[in-house]
Design an enzyme around this catalytic site. Structure first.
Site, PDB file in Angstrom:
ATOM      1  N   TRP A  46    -106.558  23.872 -26.532  1.00  0.00           N
ATOM      2  CA  TRP A  46    -106.102  23.291 -28.188  1.00  0.00           C
ATOM      3  C   TRP A  46    -105.288  21.907 -27.912  1.00  0.00           C
ATOM      4  CZ3 TRP A  46    -101.024  24.345 -30.725  1.00  0.00           C
ATOM      5  CH2 TRP A  46    -100.901  23.831 -32.189  1.00  0.00           C
ATOM      6  N   ASP A  61    -101.018  32.447 -25.650  1.00  0.00           N
ATOM      7  CA  ASP A  61    -100.986  32.008 -27.095  1.00  0.00           C
ATOM      8  C   ASP A  61    -102.115  33.200 -27.820  1.00  0.00           C
ATOM      9  OD1 ASP A  61    -101.381  30.502 -29.343  1.00  0.00           O
ATOM     10  OD2 ASP A  61    -101.705  28.852 -28.589  1.00  0.00           O
ATOM     11  N   LYS A  70    -103.680  32.759 -39.619  1.00  0.00           N
ATOM     12  CA  LYS A  70    -105.020  33.195 -39.871  1.00  0.00           C
ATOM     13  C   LYS A  70    -105.327  34.582 -40.180  1.00  0.00           C
ATOM     14  CE  LYS A  70    -105.590  29.206 -37.214  1.00  0.00           C
ATOM     15  NZ  LYS A  70    -104.322  28.252 -37.029  1.00  0.00           N
TER      16      LYS A  70
END
Length: 394
Positions: free
Chosen positions: A127, A209, A244
Protein backbone atom coordinates in the site's frame (compact mmCIF):
# COMPACT_ATOMS: atom_id res chain seq x y z
CA UNK A 1 7.11 32.73 6.39
CA UNK A 2 4.81 30.86 4.05
CA UNK A 3 6.40 32.26 0.88
CA UNK A 4 8.89 29.40 0.62
CA UNK A 5 6.27 26.65 0.91
CA UNK A 6 5.93 24.64 -2.28
CA UNK A 7 2.84 22.77 -3.42
CA UNK A 8 2.98 19.10 -2.50
CA UNK A 9 2.14 16.54 -5.18
CA UNK A 10 -1.35 15.06 -4.88
CA UNK A 11 -1.76 11.71 -3.16
CA UNK A 12 -1.33 8.97 -5.75
CA UNK A 13 -4.72 7.45 -4.90
CA UNK A 14 -6.83 10.15 -3.26
CA UNK A 15 -5.69 12.57 -5.94
CA UNK A 16 -7.30 10.32 -8.54
CA UNK A 17 -10.61 10.55 -6.69
CA UNK A 18 -10.40 14.33 -6.78
CA UNK A 19 -9.79 14.20 -10.53
CA UNK A 20 -12.66 11.73 -10.91
CA UNK A 21 -15.05 14.07 -9.12
CA UNK A 22 -14.16 16.88 -11.53
CA UNK A 23 -14.53 14.71 -14.65
CA UNK A 24 -17.74 15.72 -16.50
CA UNK A 25 -18.05 12.40 -18.36
CA UNK A 26 -21.36 10.80 -17.21
CA UNK A 27 -19.99 7.32 -17.94
CA UNK A 28 -16.85 7.72 -15.83
CA UNK A 29 -15.72 4.75 -13.70
CA UNK A 30 -13.66 4.98 -10.53
CA UNK A 31 -11.63 1.86 -9.75
CA UNK A 32 -8.91 3.60 -7.75
CA UNK A 33 -9.77 4.18 -4.08
CA UNK A 34 -10.36 1.08 -1.97
CA UNK A 35 -14.00 1.65 -1.12
CA UNK A 36 -16.67 -1.05 -1.39
CA UNK A 37 -19.52 -0.41 -3.85
CA UNK A 38 -22.78 -2.31 -4.15
CA UNK A 39 -24.51 -3.34 -7.38
CA UNK A 40 -25.76 0.23 -7.86
CA UNK A 41 -22.28 1.70 -7.44
CA UNK A 42 -22.99 3.14 -3.98
CA UNK A 43 -21.16 2.61 -0.70
CA UNK A 44 -24.00 1.31 1.49
CA UNK A 45 -24.69 1.66 5.19
CA UNK A 46 -24.91 -1.89 6.52
CA UNK A 47 -28.22 -3.04 7.99
CA UNK A 48 -26.56 -4.02 11.27
CA UNK A 49 -24.98 -0.56 11.47
CA UNK A 50 -28.34 1.14 11.00
CA UNK A 51 -29.87 -0.97 13.76
CA UNK A 52 -26.94 -0.31 16.09
CA UNK A 53 -27.24 3.43 15.51
CA UNK A 54 -30.94 3.30 16.34
CA UNK A 55 -30.04 1.62 19.63
CA UNK A 56 -27.34 4.19 20.37
CA UNK A 57 -29.72 7.06 19.62
CA UNK A 58 -32.08 5.76 22.27
CA UNK A 59 -29.56 4.75 24.90
CA UNK A 60 -26.52 7.01 24.57
CA UNK A 61 -26.25 9.40 27.49
CA UNK A 62 -23.03 11.30 26.87
CA UNK A 63 -20.70 12.69 24.27
CA UNK A 64 -17.87 13.00 26.75
CA UNK A 65 -14.29 12.07 25.98
CA UNK A 66 -13.31 8.45 25.80
CA UNK A 67 -10.18 7.35 27.61
CA UNK A 68 -6.91 7.62 25.74
CA UNK A 69 -7.09 3.93 24.86
CA UNK A 70 -10.72 4.08 23.71
CA UNK A 71 -14.00 2.32 24.47
CA UNK A 72 -13.34 -0.72 26.73
CA UNK A 73 -15.99 -2.99 25.20
CA UNK A 74 -14.82 -2.08 21.71
CA UNK A 75 -11.26 -3.04 22.57
CA UNK A 76 -12.46 -6.37 23.95
CA UNK A 77 -14.18 -7.15 20.66
CA UNK A 78 -11.06 -6.17 18.68
CA UNK A 79 -9.11 -8.67 20.76
CA UNK A 80 -11.67 -11.39 20.05
CA UNK A 81 -11.83 -10.77 16.31
CA UNK A 82 -8.08 -10.70 15.86
CA UNK A 83 -6.85 -13.37 18.27
CA UNK A 84 -9.89 -15.39 19.31
CA UNK A 85 -8.97 -17.14 22.55
CA UNK A 86 -5.39 -17.82 21.48
CA UNK A 87 -3.84 -15.06 23.64
CA UNK A 88 -4.92 -14.10 27.18
CA UNK A 89 -6.26 -10.56 27.46
CA UNK A 90 -3.62 -9.82 30.11
CA UNK A 91 -0.89 -10.17 27.47
CA UNK A 92 -2.53 -7.90 24.89
CA UNK A 93 -2.58 -4.10 24.86
CA UNK A 94 -5.27 -2.66 22.55
CA UNK A 95 -5.79 1.00 21.75
CA UNK A 96 -8.71 2.26 19.68
CA UNK A 97 -7.45 4.38 16.79
CA UNK A 98 -8.83 6.63 14.03
CA UNK A 99 -8.97 3.95 11.35
CA UNK A 100 -6.34 1.45 10.30
CA UNK A 101 -4.12 4.31 9.16
CA UNK A 102 -4.17 5.74 12.67
CA UNK A 103 -3.22 2.32 14.03
CA UNK A 104 -0.27 2.11 11.65
CA UNK A 105 0.95 5.58 12.64
CA UNK A 106 0.73 4.74 16.35
CA UNK A 107 2.68 1.56 15.58
CA UNK A 108 5.26 3.55 13.63
CA UNK A 109 5.74 6.01 16.50
CA UNK A 110 6.01 3.11 18.95
CA UNK A 111 8.69 1.48 16.81
CA UNK A 112 10.54 4.77 16.43
CA UNK A 113 10.54 5.62 20.14
CA UNK A 114 10.71 2.22 21.82
CA UNK A 115 12.45 -0.15 19.39
CA UNK A 116 15.06 2.11 17.79
CA UNK A 117 17.03 1.43 15.65
CA UNK A 118 14.61 -1.12 14.21
CA UNK A 119 13.94 -1.14 10.47
CA UNK A 120 10.58 -1.98 8.92
CA UNK A 121 10.43 -4.39 5.99
CA UNK A 122 7.59 -3.83 3.52
CA UNK A 123 6.52 -6.05 0.65
CA UNK A 124 7.31 -4.84 -2.85
CA UNK A 125 4.74 -3.67 -3.78
CA UNK A 126 2.67 -2.59 -0.81
CA UNK A 127 0.00 0.00 0.00
CA UNK A 128 1.52 3.32 -1.07
CA UNK A 129 0.85 4.98 2.28
CA UNK A 130 2.88 2.40 4.21
CA UNK A 131 6.15 3.97 3.09
CA UNK A 132 4.99 7.48 3.90
CA UNK A 133 3.68 6.59 7.36
CA UNK A 134 6.92 5.02 8.54
CA UNK A 135 9.10 7.65 6.88
CA UNK A 136 7.08 10.38 8.63
CA UNK A 137 7.76 8.67 11.96
CA UNK A 138 11.48 8.52 11.19
CA UNK A 139 11.62 4.74 10.74
CA UNK A 140 13.97 3.29 8.13
CA UNK A 141 12.09 1.34 5.46
CA UNK A 142 13.39 -1.67 3.51
CA UNK A 143 11.57 -3.94 1.06
CA UNK A 144 11.30 -7.66 0.49
CA UNK A 145 10.28 -9.40 -2.74
CA UNK A 146 6.65 -10.34 -3.18
CA UNK A 147 5.31 -10.64 -6.75
CA UNK A 148 6.74 -12.93 -9.41
CA UNK A 149 8.22 -11.55 -12.62
CA UNK A 150 4.89 -11.81 -14.44
CA UNK A 151 3.16 -9.94 -11.56
CA UNK A 152 0.48 -12.60 -11.45
CA UNK A 153 1.37 -14.51 -8.28
CA UNK A 154 3.54 -14.74 -5.18
CA UNK A 155 7.29 -15.21 -5.55
CA UNK A 156 7.43 -17.05 -2.26
CA UNK A 157 11.01 -18.30 -2.56
CA UNK A 158 12.35 -14.79 -3.14
CA UNK A 159 10.23 -13.43 -0.28
CA UNK A 160 11.64 -15.95 2.19
CA UNK A 161 15.17 -15.52 0.86
CA UNK A 162 15.04 -11.74 1.37
CA UNK A 163 13.79 -12.09 4.93
CA UNK A 164 16.36 -14.81 5.70
CA UNK A 165 19.41 -13.04 4.25
CA UNK A 166 18.72 -9.31 4.52
CA UNK A 167 16.81 -8.75 7.75
CA UNK A 168 18.46 -8.40 11.15
CA UNK A 169 17.42 -9.45 14.62
CA UNK A 170 15.07 -6.81 16.02
CA UNK A 171 13.77 -5.64 12.65
CA UNK A 172 10.04 -5.34 12.03
CA UNK A 173 8.35 -7.11 9.11
CA UNK A 174 5.01 -5.78 7.93
CA UNK A 175 2.74 -8.52 6.63
CA UNK A 176 -0.74 -8.26 5.12
CA UNK A 177 -3.07 -10.64 6.97
CA UNK A 178 -5.27 -11.15 3.89
CA UNK A 179 -6.38 -9.46 0.67
CA UNK A 180 -2.91 -8.04 0.01
CA UNK A 181 -3.03 -4.40 -1.05
CA UNK A 182 -2.41 -3.74 -3.94
CA UNK A 183 -2.09 -7.21 -5.48
CA UNK A 184 -4.80 -9.42 -3.97
CA UNK A 185 -2.14 -12.17 -3.79
CA UNK A 186 -1.98 -13.93 -0.40
CA UNK A 187 0.19 -16.71 1.06
CA UNK A 188 -1.42 -20.09 1.64
CA UNK A 189 -1.82 -21.54 5.12
CA UNK A 190 1.25 -23.72 4.51
CA UNK A 191 3.27 -20.70 3.39
CA UNK A 192 2.20 -18.77 6.49
CA UNK A 193 3.74 -21.55 8.58
CA UNK A 194 7.04 -21.11 6.75
CA UNK A 195 6.89 -17.33 7.14
CA UNK A 196 6.29 -17.75 10.87
CA UNK A 197 9.34 -20.00 11.17
CA UNK A 198 11.56 -17.45 9.39
CA UNK A 199 10.23 -14.66 11.60
CA UNK A 200 11.13 -16.74 14.66
CA UNK A 201 14.58 -17.73 13.35
CA UNK A 202 15.54 -14.18 12.41
CA UNK A 203 14.18 -12.61 15.60
CA UNK A 204 11.79 -10.34 13.72
CA UNK A 205 8.76 -8.53 15.14
CA UNK A 206 5.68 -9.10 12.95
CA UNK A 207 3.47 -6.09 12.32
CA UNK A 208 0.32 -7.33 10.61
CA UNK A 209 -1.93 -5.00 8.63
CA UNK A 210 -5.45 -6.42 9.01
CA UNK A 211 -7.55 -3.99 6.97
CA UNK A 212 -9.84 -6.45 5.16
CA UNK A 213 -10.92 -9.08 7.67
CA UNK A 214 -13.79 -11.04 6.15
CA UNK A 215 -13.18 -9.93 2.56
CA UNK A 216 -10.88 -12.86 1.74
CA UNK A 217 -12.22 -16.25 2.81
CA UNK A 218 -14.17 -15.36 5.95
CA UNK A 219 -13.94 -13.47 9.22
CA UNK A 220 -12.23 -16.32 11.08
CA UNK A 221 -10.45 -17.78 8.06
CA UNK A 222 -8.75 -14.48 7.25
CA UNK A 223 -6.98 -14.53 10.63
CA UNK A 224 -5.06 -17.71 9.73
CA UNK A 225 -1.80 -15.80 9.21
CA UNK A 226 -2.00 -14.12 12.61
CA UNK A 227 -3.00 -17.33 14.37
CA UNK A 228 -0.11 -19.16 12.66
CA UNK A 229 2.43 -16.49 13.62
CA UNK A 230 1.29 -16.73 17.24
CA UNK A 231 2.28 -20.39 17.29
CA UNK A 232 5.96 -19.41 17.01
CA UNK A 233 6.05 -15.71 17.98
CA UNK A 234 5.32 -14.36 21.45
CA UNK A 235 5.37 -10.70 20.39
CA UNK A 236 3.33 -9.01 17.66
CA UNK A 237 1.64 -5.81 16.51
CA UNK A 238 -1.65 -5.86 14.59
CA UNK A 239 -3.27 -2.83 12.92
CA UNK A 240 -7.01 -3.41 12.42
CA UNK A 241 -9.56 -1.47 10.39
CA UNK A 242 -13.35 -1.65 10.32
CA UNK A 243 -13.78 0.69 7.38
CA UNK A 244 -14.39 -2.12 4.93
CA UNK A 245 -16.07 -4.92 6.84
CA UNK A 246 -18.45 -2.57 8.68
CA UNK A 247 -18.64 0.05 5.92
CA UNK A 248 -17.59 2.68 8.47
CA UNK A 249 -15.23 4.61 6.23
CA UNK A 250 -16.14 8.07 7.47
CA UNK A 251 -16.25 7.06 11.14
CA UNK A 252 -12.53 6.15 11.22
CA UNK A 253 -12.67 3.01 13.34
CA UNK A 254 -9.51 1.02 13.90
CA UNK A 255 -7.31 -0.49 16.57
CA UNK A 256 -3.70 -1.32 17.34
CA UNK A 257 -3.13 -4.55 19.26
CA UNK A 258 0.20 -5.41 20.88
CA UNK A 259 0.94 -8.94 22.04
CA UNK A 260 3.58 -9.21 24.78
CA UNK A 261 5.29 -12.19 26.39
CA UNK A 262 3.75 -11.49 29.80
CA UNK A 263 1.26 -9.14 31.52
CA UNK A 264 4.01 -6.91 32.92
CA UNK A 265 5.41 -6.15 29.47
CA UNK A 266 1.90 -5.62 28.09
CA UNK A 267 1.21 -3.06 30.83
CA UNK A 268 4.45 -1.21 30.17
CA UNK A 269 3.78 -1.20 26.42
CA UNK A 270 0.26 0.11 26.97
CA UNK A 271 1.63 3.04 28.96
CA UNK A 272 3.88 3.97 26.05
CA UNK A 273 1.07 3.58 23.50
CA UNK A 274 -1.05 5.96 25.59
CA UNK A 275 1.76 8.53 25.60
CA UNK A 276 1.95 8.32 21.81
CA UNK A 277 -1.82 8.70 21.42
CA UNK A 278 -1.95 11.60 23.88
CA UNK A 279 0.53 13.65 21.87
CA UNK A 280 -1.18 12.83 18.57
CA UNK A 281 -5.02 12.85 18.61
CA UNK A 282 -5.41 12.55 22.40
CA UNK A 283 -8.65 10.50 22.34
CA UNK A 284 -10.30 8.37 19.66
CA UNK A 285 -13.80 9.22 18.34
CA UNK A 286 -16.65 7.49 20.14
CA UNK A 287 -19.41 6.89 17.58
CA UNK A 288 -17.78 4.37 15.25
CA UNK A 289 -16.37 2.30 18.07
CA UNK A 290 -19.74 2.32 19.80
CA UNK A 291 -21.38 1.01 16.62
CA UNK A 292 -18.93 -1.90 16.36
CA UNK A 293 -19.28 -2.69 20.08
CA UNK A 294 -23.09 -2.61 19.81
CA UNK A 295 -23.14 -4.94 16.82
CA UNK A 296 -20.67 -7.42 18.27
CA UNK A 297 -22.33 -7.28 21.69
CA UNK A 298 -25.68 -8.41 20.27
CA UNK A 299 -25.87 -11.99 18.87
CA UNK A 300 -28.61 -11.12 16.37
CA UNK A 301 -26.73 -8.09 15.05
CA UNK A 302 -23.53 -10.11 14.94
CA UNK A 303 -25.26 -12.75 12.80
CA UNK A 304 -26.54 -10.02 10.48
CA UNK A 305 -23.03 -8.59 10.22
CA UNK A 306 -21.62 -11.98 9.24
CA UNK A 307 -24.28 -12.26 6.54
CA UNK A 308 -23.53 -8.79 5.18
CA UNK A 309 -19.77 -9.37 5.11
CA UNK A 310 -20.41 -12.59 3.16
CA UNK A 311 -22.65 -10.69 0.73
CA UNK A 312 -19.92 -8.11 0.08
CA UNK A 313 -17.24 -10.80 -0.27
CA UNK A 314 -19.34 -12.84 -2.68
CA UNK A 315 -20.19 -9.82 -4.83
CA UNK A 316 -16.52 -8.92 -5.20
CA UNK A 317 -15.64 -12.50 -6.15
CA UNK A 318 -18.47 -12.57 -8.69
CA UNK A 319 -17.32 -9.32 -10.33
CA UNK A 320 -13.75 -10.60 -10.55
CA UNK A 321 -14.98 -13.78 -12.23
CA UNK A 322 -17.22 -11.86 -14.65
CA UNK A 323 -14.36 -9.54 -15.58
CA UNK A 324 -12.16 -12.53 -16.46
CA UNK A 325 -14.99 -14.12 -18.48
CA UNK A 326 -15.83 -10.96 -20.40
CA UNK A 327 -12.19 -10.25 -21.21
CA UNK A 328 -11.89 -13.80 -22.56
CA UNK A 329 -14.99 -13.25 -24.70
CA UNK A 330 -13.31 -10.21 -26.22
CA UNK A 331 -10.33 -12.38 -27.15
CA UNK A 332 -8.09 -10.05 -25.22
CA UNK A 333 -4.37 -10.16 -25.88
CA UNK A 334 -3.94 -10.84 -22.17
CA UNK A 335 -5.23 -13.86 -20.24
CA UNK A 336 -6.70 -12.52 -16.99
CA UNK A 337 -7.49 -15.92 -15.46
CA UNK A 338 -4.73 -15.35 -12.88
CA UNK A 339 -7.09 -12.88 -11.19
CA UNK A 340 -9.33 -15.74 -10.09
CA UNK A 341 -6.86 -16.88 -7.43
CA UNK A 342 -6.63 -13.39 -5.94
CA UNK A 343 -8.83 -12.26 -3.06
CA UNK A 344 -10.24 -9.09 -1.60
CA UNK A 345 -11.08 -5.76 -3.15
CA UNK A 346 -7.93 -5.37 -5.23
CA UNK A 347 -6.32 -7.05 -8.19
CA UNK A 348 -3.07 -6.31 -9.94
CA UNK A 349 -4.23 -6.11 -13.56
CA UNK A 350 -0.84 -6.01 -15.25
CA UNK A 351 -1.78 -2.82 -17.10
CA UNK A 352 1.20 -0.51 -17.51
CA UNK A 353 1.21 3.24 -16.71
CA UNK A 354 0.72 4.19 -20.37
CA UNK A 355 -2.37 2.00 -20.63
CA UNK A 356 -3.68 3.38 -17.33
CA UNK A 357 -3.28 6.93 -18.66
CA UNK A 358 -5.08 5.98 -21.86
CA UNK A 359 -7.99 4.52 -19.90
CA UNK A 360 -8.31 7.77 -17.98
CA UNK A 361 -7.82 10.20 -20.84
CA UNK A 362 -9.88 8.42 -23.50
CA UNK A 363 -12.45 6.46 -21.50
CA UNK A 364 -12.75 8.28 -18.13
CA UNK A 365 -11.78 5.08 -16.31
CA UNK A 366 -9.66 5.80 -13.25
CA UNK A 367 -7.12 3.17 -12.13
CA UNK A 368 -4.02 3.58 -9.94
CA UNK A 369 -0.84 4.02 -11.98
CA UNK A 370 0.52 0.66 -10.82
CA UNK A 371 -2.39 -1.08 -12.55
CA UNK A 372 -4.19 -1.89 -9.31
CA UNK A 373 -7.94 -2.23 -9.84
CA UNK A 374 -10.58 -1.95 -7.14
CA UNK A 375 -12.76 -4.89 -8.14
CA UNK A 376 -15.49 -3.67 -5.77
CA UNK A 377 -15.98 -0.68 -8.06
CA UNK A 378 -17.18 -2.95 -10.89
CA UNK A 379 -20.91 -3.34 -11.46
CA UNK A 380 -23.06 -5.24 -13.92
CA UNK A 381 -23.76 -1.90 -15.58
CA UNK A 382 -20.22 -0.59 -16.01
CA UNK A 383 -18.43 -3.91 -16.61
CA UNK A 384 -19.07 -4.17 -20.40
CA UNK A 385 -17.75 -0.65 -21.00
CA UNK A 386 -14.76 -1.33 -18.74
CA UNK A 387 -13.86 -4.54 -20.58
CA UNK A 388 -14.27 -2.89 -23.99
CA UNK A 389 -11.87 -0.13 -22.89
CA UNK A 390 -9.29 -2.48 -21.40
CA UNK A 391 -9.36 -4.63 -24.54
CA UNK A 392 -8.86 -1.49 -26.62
CA UNK A 393 -5.80 -0.23 -24.71
CA UNK A 394 -4.29 -3.71 -24.81
Amino acid sequence: MFETIQTAPPDSILGLSEAFQKDPNPAKINLSVGVYKDTSGQTPVLRCVKQAEETLLKTETTKGYLGIDGLPEYRQHVHGLVFGEQVPASQVAVVQTPGGTGALRVAADFIATQLRPARVWLSNPTWANHNAIFAAAGVQVETYSYLNAEKTGLDFDSMLDDLKTKSHNGDVVLLHACCHNPTGVDPTAEQWAQIAEVVRERGLLPLVDFAYQGFGQGITEDAVGIRTLLETCDEMLVASSFSKNFGLYSERVGGLSLVAKNPEEATAAMSQLKCIVRTNYSNPPRHGGAIVATVLGNPELTATWHEEVAEMRDRIAAMRSQFVTQMHQRQSKRDFSFLLSQSGMFSFSGLNPMQVDQLRNEYAIYIVGSGRINVAGMTDENLPRLCDAVAAVL
